[in-house]
Design an enzyme around this catalytic site. Structure first.
Site, PDB file in Angstrom:
ATOM      1  N   TRP A  98       0.848  -1.196  -0.044  1.00  0.00           N
ATOM      2  CA  TRP A  98      -0.066   0.052  -0.095  1.00  0.00           C
ATOM      3  C   TRP A  98       0.969   1.375   0.152  1.00  0.00           C
ATOM      4  CZ3 TRP A  98      -4.106  -1.577  -2.012  1.00  0.00           C
ATOM      5  CH2 TRP A  98      -4.725  -2.679  -1.447  1.00  0.00           C
ATOM      6  N   ASP A 167      -1.748   6.972   6.087  1.00  0.00           N
ATOM      7  CA  ASP A 167      -2.818   6.187   5.776  1.00  0.00           C
ATOM      8  C   ASP A 167      -3.047   4.964   7.006  1.00  0.00           C
ATOM      9  OD1 ASP A 167      -4.318   3.997   4.768  1.00  0.00           O
ATOM     10  OD2 ASP A 167      -2.943   3.088   3.279  1.00  0.00           O
ATOM     11  N   LYS A 191     -11.822  -2.113   7.316  1.00  0.00           N
ATOM     12  CA  LYS A 191     -10.971  -3.012   8.317  1.00  0.00           C
ATOM     13  C   LYS A 191     -11.282  -2.498   9.787  1.00  0.00           C
ATOM     14  CE  LYS A 191      -8.259  -3.249   4.557  1.00  0.00           C
ATOM     15  NZ  LYS A 191      -7.511  -2.545   3.780  1.00  0.00           N
TER      16      LYS A 191
HETATM   17  C1  LIG Z   1      -7.109  -2.129   2.616  1.00  0.00           C
HETATM   18  C2  LIG Z   1      -5.844  -0.987   2.628  1.00  0.00           C
HETATM   19  C3  LIG Z   1      -5.747  -0.081   1.345  1.00  0.00           C
HETATM   20  C4  LIG Z   1      -6.716  -0.083   0.416  1.00  0.00           C
HETATM   21  O1  LIG Z   1      -8.076   0.401   0.670  1.00  0.00           O
HETATM   22  P1  LIG Z   1      -9.192   0.333  -0.558  1.00  0.00           P
HETATM   23  O2  LIG Z   1     -10.274   0.948   0.576  1.00  0.00           O
HETATM   24  O3  LIG Z   1      -9.507  -0.916  -1.015  1.00  0.00           O
HETATM   25  O4  LIG Z   1      -8.790   1.310  -1.442  1.00  0.00           O
HETATM   26  C5  LIG Z   1      -4.977   0.881   1.581  1.00  0.00           C
HETATM   27  N1  LIG Z   1      -4.136   0.979   2.587  1.00  0.00           N
HETATM   28  C6  LIG Z   1      -4.124   0.034   3.565  1.00  0.00           C
HETATM   29  C7  LIG Z   1      -3.187   0.161   4.736  1.00  0.00           C
HETATM   30  C8  LIG Z   1      -5.011  -1.119   3.539  1.00  0.00           C
HETATM   31  O5  LIG Z   1      -5.112  -1.821   4.486  1.00  0.00           O
END
Ligand SMILES: *Cc1c(COP(=O)(O)O)cnc(C)c1O
Length: 361
Positions: A98, A167, A191
């Protein structure tokens, strides 16, 4: 009883799922589905406002920050962040898939400086000493607080000479955060917060530099701030589920309690992985995630992987297969995972070990 260890979309408290289902049928006794009501109605505005207020309370977000509920997934923020914040150069910490994708997206908006990377070591750890290497002329320093795929985590707010952007998709609301150090925090909801379809964005109003490029309206944080997350029709259902989950979190004791539970769950599993002869952990000890606990079979027992998946399946333990780029197993233990879930997994690991060592499976 089923225990869902999926990395995302992930389990939510049962009562949140049930209340969401109820609101789909009849929202607040209105006789209408939540999906059918006007998003600008007082009823939905109250949902949005309470969700914002709860995020502010739970994470102790200072008044000069705005809380947005946007769509497009966390990956949309990989692009919105540089669109809005990157003028010349931005510093990124490369700790996983990511993080790498966020860097790639930013590279089209200016210079991306890789402060440190653990790519060569298959992202099994968070590079040490990266804080000293953040250049002070960068517009911001971006990092992924929890690397969902590799099971590593930076569970503190780093020191940085430039504003932080993070993020926090997979560990948001699992610990207290010193929000005032950040220009922007973002997280996809699926999540730790809600179902897929909404992103939480926390942004300091005066951190946004004057726009020096055309920013498409839907990508411009300023437009979203001005419109109060209503620039277009917001994803009403995921926002409502987020509200229910935020209320649940608040009743449970907030992020301090979530942090305590996360530590408790993770220590049960890492201790078992350390003790059990069949398994070993993937991430280095100093970088281990409390959210995504990644482990593999020891080489000697590698052929037993599918047997173990079948074994735990019989006990209601679901979705512990590791990400395809890591293999093995990943037990994702977000806020809603009860201690009994990890105890059930621990017991399964012990019983499977006994069977294998006795040569019976
Ligand atoms: C799952 C995840 C993403 C991607 O998320 P989407 O909502 O599918 O775009 C980005 N960063 C992290 C740390 C993630 O766990």
């Amino acid at each position: 009883m089923k225990y869902n260890f999926n990395a995302g979309p992930s389990m939510l408290p049962r009562e949140v799922v049930e209340a969401t289902a109820q609101a789909c049928l009849d929202f607040n006794g209105s006789g209408l589905s939540l999906m059918e009501i006007p998003h600008r109605s007082p009823e939905f505005r109250a949902v949005l406002q309470e969700a914002r207020d709860l995020v502010r309370t739970l994470l102790d977000v200072p008044q000069d920050y705005e809380i947005l509920f946007l769509s497009g997934g966390a990956r949309m923020e990989f692009c919105r962040v540089p669109y809005n914040f990157l003028r010349r150069s931005a510093a990124y910490l490369d700790t996983g898939t990511w993080a790498f994708q966020a860097m790639h997206e930013a590279s089209h908006f200016g210079q991306v400086i890789t402060v440190a990377s653990s790519r060569q070591e298959h992202y099994t750890h968070i590079p040490k000493g990266f804080e000293q290497r953040i250049p002070d002329q960068a517009d911001y320093f971006h990092f992924t607080s929890n690397n969902t795929i590799y099971g590593t985590e930076l569970r503190y707010d780093p020191e940085s000479p430039v504003p932080l952007i993070s993020d926090m998709s997979s560990d948001i609301l699992s610990r207290p955060v010193e929000v005032s150090r950040y220009a922007c925090i973002y997280a996809g909801a699926q999540k730790n917060l809600s179902m897929a379809g909404v992103n939480l964005v926390i942004v300091r109003r005066d951190a946004l530099p004057p726009a020096d490029r055309y920013i498409p309206m839907m990508l411009d944080y300023r437009e979203h701030l001005a419109a109060g997350s209503m620039l277009n029709t917001p994803p009403v259902l995921p926002i409502y589920t987020a509200l229910l989950n935020l209320r649940w979190l608040y009743r449970q004791g907030g992020v301090e309690e979530m942090d305590r539970r996360a530590r408790e769950r993770a220590s049960v599993l890492y201790d078992e992985i350390g003790r059990n002869r069949l398994f070993r952990a993937v991430a280095r000890e100093d970088s281990r995630s409390l959210m995504n606990i990644c482990f593999v079979m020891d080489d000697e027992f590698a052929a037993r992987e599918q047997d173990f998946l079948d074994f735990v399946e019989q006990r209601g333990i679901r979705n512990i297969r590791g990400h395809r780029s890591v293999g093995g197993f990943r037990a994702s233990c977000y806020n809603a995972m009860p201690l009994e879930g990890v105890m059930a997994l621990q017991q399964a690991m012990r019983d499977f070990e006994k069977q294998v060592l006795a040569g019976r499976v």
